[in-house]
Design a protein around this motif. Structure first.
Motif, PDB file in Angstrom:
ATOM      1  N   PHE A  62       0.891  -1.061  -0.065  1.00 31.27           N
ATOM      2  CA  PHE A  62       0.126   0.016   0.112  1.00 31.27           C
ATOM      3  C   PHE A  62       0.950   1.346   0.151  1.00 31.27           C
ATOM      4  N   LYS A  63       0.729   1.918  -1.107  1.00 30.30           N
ATOM      5  CA  LYS A  63       1.827   3.213  -1.205  1.00 30.30           C
ATOM      6  C   LYS A  63       1.084   4.480  -1.357  1.00 30.30           C
ATOM      7  N   GLY A  64       1.687   5.628  -0.788  1.00 28.76           N
ATOM      8  CA  GLY A  64       1.057   6.838  -1.129  1.00 28.76           C
ATOM      9  C   GLY A  64      -0.285   7.082  -0.476  1.00 28.76           C
ATOM     10  N   ASN A  65      -0.334   6.812   0.914  1.00 23.79           N
ATOM     11  CA  ASN A  65      -1.569   7.097   1.601  1.00 23.79           C
ATOM     12  C   ASN A  65      -1.806   8.407   2.085  1.00 23.79           C
ATOM     13  N   ASP A  66      -2.533   9.276   1.139  1.00 17.56           N
ATOM     14  CA  ASP A  66      -2.654  10.890   1.562  1.00 17.56           C
ATOM     15  C   ASP A  66      -3.991  10.850   2.490  1.00 17.56           C
ATOM     16  N   LEU A  67      -3.868  11.416   3.402  1.00 13.51           N
ATOM     17  CA  LEU A  67      -5.398  11.659   4.456  1.00 13.51           C
ATOM     18  C   LEU A  67      -5.658  13.129   3.884  1.00 13.51           C
ATOM     19  N   SER A  68      -7.026  13.053   3.683  1.00 15.66           N
ATOM     20  CA  SER A  68      -7.784  14.124   3.299  1.00 15.66           C
ATOM     21  C   SER A  68      -9.014  14.406   3.989  1.00 15.66           C
ATOM     22  N   LEU A  69      -9.438  15.629   4.210  1.00 12.77           N
ATOM     23  CA  LEU A  69     -10.793  16.160   4.970  1.00 12.77           C
ATOM     24  C   LEU A  69     -11.727  16.421   3.620  1.00 12.77           C
ATOM     25  N   TYR A  70     -12.739  16.062   3.912  1.00 17.76           N
ATOM     26  CA  TYR A  70     -13.915  16.402   2.847  1.00 17.76           C
ATOM     27  C   TYR A  70     -15.262  16.504   3.470  1.00 17.76           C
ATOM     28  N   GLY A  71     -15.829  17.340   2.629  1.00 18.96           N
ATOM     29  CA  GLY A  71     -17.395  17.920   3.157  1.00 18.96           C
ATOM     30  C   GLY A  71     -18.301  17.505   1.795  1.00 18.96           C
TER      31      GLY A  71
END
Length: 261
Positions: A62-71
């Protein structure tokens, strides 16, 4: 006297040699056990080591795990089938049946990454405030005494916590070095965390859990943000005397957490 002293000296010498020899043997035995324990593992420890190694190998992919916030904003409708229930109270059909999509909203976290350097995915965790329009499939009448009615009144405003896992397929549209378009699909799960009405407690009519099939499209603007549109078709996870089908359209945006903080 001299003979006694000589015997005593010999006895002390013999005792010392015996003590040193025994200590040497004990030390050798302990050293052997310690060496054995360094190379031999308990079967339970060996299984635990193998499990840890397998997890480590799996998560390396599992590569490049980016955490984002969303609405997101949503349009919601639920289709209710109350054919399997008879309640002590009846409700005017025209008062509870709107047959419309009503607005709601959601917000949460999202992880985007790649598995085995070729399979793109996203996993999200969200809280959703749902305001649903109701469509009742069945209506009953006792003309000319009572207008059309239904046996059940569904909750149309509630809060859920949801978990979704989506597979992302990159589409060959436009210049993919700048903008990227994805088709996404996958399951999601909703659980009602708000209070449910008394009508939902009648004869096993209530059901807090929903399982959904999700389908949608996403637009990635150079990694700065992602715009998405998802459709969710949900149904009761467990059997209910009043099956409910949930239809939701979501339009939202996600931004990487590292760009916000």
């Amino acid at each position: 006297m001299r003979a006694a002293r000589l015997f005593s000296n010999k006895f002390l010498l013999l005792f010392s040699i015996t003590f040193l020899g025994g200590s040497s043997l004990t030390a050798q035995n302990l050293t052997s056990k310690q060496l054995d324990s360094a190379f031999l593992l308990h079967p339970g420890q060996e299984r635990l080591r193998k499990i840890k190694n397998s997890f480590a190998i799996a998560f390396i992919k599992f590569k490049g795990n980016d955490l984002s916030l969303y609405g997101a904003l949503s349009l919601n409708q639920q289709t209710i089938n109350d054919k399997g229930i008879t309640a002590p109270l009846n409700y005017l059909y025209s008062a509870v049946n709107s047959n419309s999509f009503n607005p709601g909203y959601s917000g949460g976290f999202r992880w985007d990454g790649t598995y085995n350097n070729k399979h793109m995915y996203s996993v999200s965790l969200a809280v959703n405030r749902i305001n649903a329009g109701n469509y009742y499939k069945n209506k009953y009448t006792l003309a000319p005494f009572i207008d059309d009615f239904t046996h059940y009144k569904a909750d149309n405003q509630f809060t859920t916590i949801s978990l979704a896992a989506h597979y992302k397929k990159l589409l060959p549209i436009n210049d993919m070095r700048k903008y990227k378009f994805y088709a996404v699909a996958g399951p999601s799960f909703d659980y009602k965390i708000s209070k449910i009405s008394n009508a939902h407690l009648i004869n096993g009519a209530g059901n807090r859990a929903f399982i959904n099939a999700d389908l949608g499209a996403e637009f990635d603007n150079k990694g700065y943000y992602v715009l998405y549109a998802h459709y969710k078709l949900g149904t009761n996870l467990f059997q209910s005397t009043v099956p409910v089908q949930m239809n939701r359209f979501e339009i939202g945006m996600s931004i990487k957490a590292k760009d916000l903080f």
